[in-house]
Design an enzyme around this catalytic site. Structure first.
Site, mmCIF file in Angstrom:
data_model
loop_
_atom_site.group_PDB
_atom_site.id
_atom_site.type_symbol
_atom_site.label_atom_id
_atom_site.label_comp_id
_atom_site.label_asym_id
_atom_site.label_seq_id
_atom_site.Cartn_x
_atom_site.Cartn_y
_atom_site.Cartn_z
ATOM 1 N N GLU A 82 0.868 -1.190 0.000
ATOM 2 C CA GLU A 82 0.000 0.000 0.000
ATOM 3 C C GLU A 82 0.895 1.229 0.000
ATOM 4 O OE1 GLU A 82 -3.598 -0.156 2.635
ATOM 5 O OE2 GLU A 82 -2.833 1.819 3.170
ATOM 6 N N HIS A 123 19.965 9.097 -2.494
ATOM 7 C CA HIS A 123 21.289 9.687 -2.674
ATOM 8 C C HIS A 123 21.425 10.881 -1.768
ATOM 9 C CE1 HIS A 123 22.503 7.275 -6.076
ATOM 10 N NE2 HIS A 123 21.314 7.463 -6.631
ATOM 11 N N CYS A 153 24.705 7.959 1.171
ATOM 12 C CA CYS A 153 26.106 8.359 1.331
ATOM 13 C C CYS A 153 26.165 9.484 2.351
ATOM 14 C CB CYS A 153 26.664 8.872 0.000
ATOM 15 S SG CYS A 153 26.495 7.709 -1.325
#
Lengths: 417, 567
Positions: A109, A155, A197
């Site tokens: 969902e 990212h 990162c």
């Protein structure tokens, strides 16, 4: 002799067992939360970021398995993996090499999908500032006794996290959002996990109490992905989340593993980056915080000791029926009376007609008598043949009336002195 | 020729100077204000000083008590000496920003003839009922009837009877039999009346628990933590859902008259609670809904049992299948009635001590309750399946009402020793319990609204970039006004109005705080601000600045030349 030792061992075992049960009940209340929420966000889109979606969906699966229902999970995904035209196996998202585990399934969902995954919506969900038309499933309806798990992946860089390749959220904004949640008491304890990162930079600026944060890498380090699948052609998972999930596989709803075990997940040898954590804002000792306090939803339960005896109510309901029946009879008779009056060319002044119900118990005030579409006024006292009758027959109004009459005469008498 | 050239150069230079000066004038007089106005954020005025005043919360709660002396407790001469009214104050400081004051206004009088007749009944319950017919006390006030020690209304070991409405019967102590003065009598009565007030109106622990939003107190003991976590927080509305779980439709065809039961049993309670919150009710039946736990077969009682540890895991698998009203974001109370399947009947719940629980039900704080209803006794084993079963709604609703009371915060706290409580009336809620709830809700609402408003003001102050629209300023002002009115009404002792104003305050403050336009997305670090403005303004400003400097240096030179010429 043997029997004695056996007996003593048995008795200690029994006492230890009973202590365990008490401890269990006690531990239920030590964390201070009554419900769990999870906000899982994947901030990337595009096919080559397959692993971020797989990360988020795997955490979603674990959290559901451990008991948090869909109504308490806010899942934000770009959701462009399963039906991507580059996906060799459509409608699936795999998290394991050799396509062992399909984490997409048929009961995922997703609450915010596609272009709805923006920094603005994320902050709105956290702070609760959603437009009034937002449905329940898209809201974080937590209260001051909710433990919230927030998982972010995508990212990132030093102090920011990229959302869908077009915008970014900074660590200051995130810390401010958490502070606003704290001001409005929207959480009891919050666990923040980030797999990007330089993830540790995102929790550097937190300043609200009762926050615990884990990140997959320190500032200056990159979080690496785990395994590519040659059939699908992309990396399937990130290392930190992969080992985190391996750890969570051993957790079941009654498990007693605590946060300190979670900190040991994915050491540098396996992860290549150094995972970090931050517990200085957390008020409890992390060793006493269970994994299931955040990842699962173990409900606190109390036995209902009291009941209300409702058989008396049935008697009262019968009484009520009696009043209604009586009123119906009265209405019928009055209607017949009105008919007689009308047929004999006499007029009945309905404005001067009142009704009164005599009775000891306070009957329902909502009784009406209607004659000829005119509601008859209900009175509680009325003068009749020189006597003021009241509905409880306690004669207070009559005595008051008499006193008033006498006071007038006494007043006149006193003037004659 | 030379003069013409020099004049030309001079005029050119002057033109250049005029140009530079006029550009600089336009930039400073028109450009800078224009730039300032177009880049400032619209911030409507907020009553910040009033908000800061509110942050320092000094609450005063007033309760009215009428103490009625029945025949045999005071002699007529003493009656004349008894003061008509007495006011007692109690001050508590909770923390540096919060102080509480409790004011008790006690009025003394003797009983009227009708009240004496009412007290002449054989039992306390009947006396209570006949006293109710005489008069109704307004919301937030109490009447305490002091009865002589010889009275037979109360059993031997009980001293106080707390009725269904707002009356209590207090038996005077044995030491007050002979030779006591009015002062001794009053001194004897005072702590006992205060005890009655703490049970029937408000106690310091209740009020501080209601302030938990503002003041996170260290929890006293396990019971107080459990109490504070159990009840839902104050909200303008609640949704109640009744669900019937039938895991075995092949064996049982269940009929429950939920509409009638709700009308008869639950609706009176909700109507009585109307000043506190709105309630919306719905019901559903779920088929093939299993419990997530396997019950164990206990051969000693030949029944299946669920022990208290496994109860915690029952709720989650079921919750995924319960729907909820998508339109509102009010808290939901779920009440589930589970009828075990034929293979696992009868099913009993055991507590920690392995005893059977008489109600066969359990509840989860801030969620709802589950009751297990065994139907194996309603049909014979050889009956033709599926059997039609009518569920006895009175028994079911008795349990659900008790759970509803607990979840809404109507504390049935253990009575102090010597107190006898009347069973709650037909609505399931005694009047004084409603008063208690209204006190704690008012205080909670006032505390929450104050915290919201002050943190909003702080937030808007801290972050200079948030736009404050007019409607937000309006909401904040109305919240501040309602808060001030609520505090004033609490001080005056008008409980009904205080609750109403506090509800308005909380709604206005929540609407202001959670307004979608208050999103702080405008975080610009200072170096980014420079990076935006410098490429725009620097190329334009440098030539102007340089020419201005040249003008100034030339003027200075000219002045020096003039000086030199003079000398």
């Amino acid at each position: 002799m043997k029997i004695l030792t056996f007996f003593s061992l048995f008795s200690t075992f029994l006492s230890a067992n009973s202590i365990n049960v008490e401890e269990n009940a006690g531990q239920f209340f030590s964390s201070g939360h009554t419900n769990n929420w999870a906000v899982l966000v994947c901030t990337s889109r595009f096919w080559f970021n397959y692993r971020h979606v797989a990360n988020t969906l795997s955490v979603y699966r674990s959290v559901k398995r451990l008991g948090i229902p869909d109504s308490h999970i806010v899942l934000m995904l770009a959701d462009d993996m399963a039906c991507n035209h580059r996906n060799p196996k459509p409608a699936t998202v795999f998290s394991h090499k050799n396509m062992e585990l399909n984490v997409y399934g048929d009961d995922v969902e997703v609450d915010y999908r596609g272009y709805e995954v923006t920094v603005e919506n994320f902050l709105r969900v956290l702070t609760g500032r959603l437009p009034p038309s937002t449905p329940r499933s898209k809201r974080l309806l937590s209260d001051d006794r909710s433990n919230i798990l927030i998982y972010l992946t995508g990212h990132g860089g030093n102090g920011f996290l990229k959302f869908q390749d077009s915008e970014e959220i900074s660590n200051v904004e995130l810390a401010d959002a958490f502070e606003q949640m704290w001001q409005k008491r929207r959480y009891n304890e919050l666990l923040f996990i980030i797999d990007t990162c330089q993830g540790a930079s995102m929790y550097e600026r937190f300043y609200s109490p009762n926050l615990m944060a884990l990140a997959s890498s320190q500032v200056g380090e990159d979080s690496l992905s785990h395994q590519p699948d040659l059939a699908i052609g992309v990396h399937l998972m990130d290392r930190y989340t992969f080992y985190l999930l391996e750890f969570l596989e051993d957790i079941h709803p009654a498990s007693k593993a605590n946060m300190k075990d979670l900190f040991k997940v994915c050491p540098k040898s396996q992860c290549v980056s150094t995972p970090g954590h931050r517990t200085d804002l957390f008020l409890r000792d992390p060793g006493s915080a269970l994994i299931t306090d955040f990842f699962g939803s173990v409900r606190k339960v109390e036995i209902t000791m009291e009941t209300i005896n409702l058989t008396d109510l049935i008697k009262e309901a019968e009484q009520k029926d009696n009043v209604q029946q009586m009123l119906e009879m009265v209405t019928n008779e009055m209607n017949i009376l009105k008919l007689w009056f009308d047929s004999n060319k006499l007029s009945l002044n309905l404005n001067k007609t009142k009704f009164m119900i005599f009775g000891n118990h306070t009957t329902n005030i909502d009784v009406k008598i209607v004659i000829d579409n005119k509601t008859i006024e209900r009175v509680y006292e009325s003068k009749f043949l020189g006597v003021v009758l009241d509905h409880k027959l306690c004669w207070k109004p009559h005595i008051k009336y008499l006193c008033m009459k006498m006071a007038r005469s006494i007043g006149i008498l006193s003037k004659t002195r | 020729m030379l003069i013409k050239a020099s004049l030309l150069i001079q005029s050119k230079r002057r033109r250049g100077q005029l140009a530079a000066l006029s550009i600089a004038a336009v930039v400073i007089m028109v450009g800078v204000p224009l730039w300032w106005r177009t880049t400032e954020t619209y911030r409507a005025w907020l009553p910040v000083s009033q908000i800061n005043e509110l942050a320092n919360m000094q609450l005063q709660l007033s309760a009215d008590v009428e103490v009625v002396f029945a025949r045999g407790t005071v002699t007529p001469e003493q009656q004349k000496k008894v003061p008509l009214t007495q006011t007692q104050d109690e001050e508590h400081t909770v923390d540096e920003n919060t102080a509480l004051r409790y004011r008790y206004e006690i009025r003394y009088r003797t009983a009227t003839i009708m009240e004496e007749d009412a007290l002449d009944q054989p039992t306390a319950a009947e006396a209570d009922l006949s006293l109710h017919t005489l008069s109704e006390s307004p919301c937030g006030s109490l009447v305490v009837y002091v009865i002589p020690e010889s009275s037979s209304l109360l059993p031997e070991d009980m001293d106080v009877y707390i009725g269904q409405r707002r009356t209590a019967l207090l038996r005077i102590g044995a030491q007050m039999r002979v030779g006591r003065t009015v002062e001794q009598l009053l001194a004897h009565l005072e702590p006992r009346i205060k005890q009655v007030l703490q049970v029937m109106s408000f106690s310091h622990t209740d009020i501080t628990a209601a302030l938990s939003d503002r003041v996170r107190l260290s929890p006293g003991n396990k019971e107080s933590i459990a109490d504070s976590m159990r009840a839902f927080k104050s909200s303008p509305g609640y949704e109640i859902t009744f669900s019937l779980l039938n895991p075995d439709p092949k064996s049982h065809r269940l009929h429950w008259d939920i509409e009638g039961a709700v009308q008869t049993y639950i609706q009176p309670l909700l109507t009585k609670l109307a000043p506190v919150a709105n309630f919306s009710l719905d019901s559903q039946t779920l088929y093939y809904a299993m419990l997530g736990v396997n019950p164990r077969f206990d051969s000693s009682s030949s029944a299946y049992t669920l022990n208290s540890d496994s109860l915690a895991h029952v709720i989650n698998p079921v919750e995924a299948r319960l729907g909820s009203n998508a339109a509102s974001s009010n808290p939901v109370l779920n009440f589930l009635l589970y009828v075990p399947d034929a293979h696992h009947s009868p099913l009993y719940i055991h507590d920690n001590k392995k005893q059977e629980v008489p109600s066969n039900a359990f509840h989860s704080p801030r969620w709802g309750g589950i009751m297990v209803y065994n139907v194996n006794g309603f049909y014979r084993p050889e009956a033709v399946l599926p059997v039609d079963i009518n569920i006895n709604m009175a028994k079911v609703m008795g349990v659900f009402l008790a759970q509803l009371r607990l979840l809404l915060g109507v504390q049935s706290s253990t009575a102090p020793p010597g107190f006898l409580m009347a069973p709650c009336g037909s609505t399931g809620l005694a009047d004084w319990e409603l008063d208690r709830l209204m006190w704690s809700r008012s205080v909670e609402n006032v505390a929450t609204a104050t915290t919201t408003i002050t943190s909003l003001a702080q937030l808007l102050d801290q972050i200079g970039n948030i736009v404050i629209n007019d409607n937000i300023a309006e909401q904040v002002s109305s919240a501040v006004t309602s808060l001030q009115l609520a505090v004033a009404e609490l001080e005056a002792g008008n409980l009904g109005f205080a609750l109403q104003y506090s509800k308005e305050a909380i709604m206005a403050s929540e609407r202001a705080f959670f307004d979608p336009s208050l999103l702080h997305l405008l975080y610009f670090p200072d170096d980014q601000k420079f990076a935006i403005y410098i490429p725009l303004f620097l190329p334009m400003c440098v030539p102007i600045l340089l020419s201005l400097l040249k003008i100034v240096s030339e003027a200075r030179q000219k002045r020096r030349e003039k000086q030199a010429k003079k000398d």
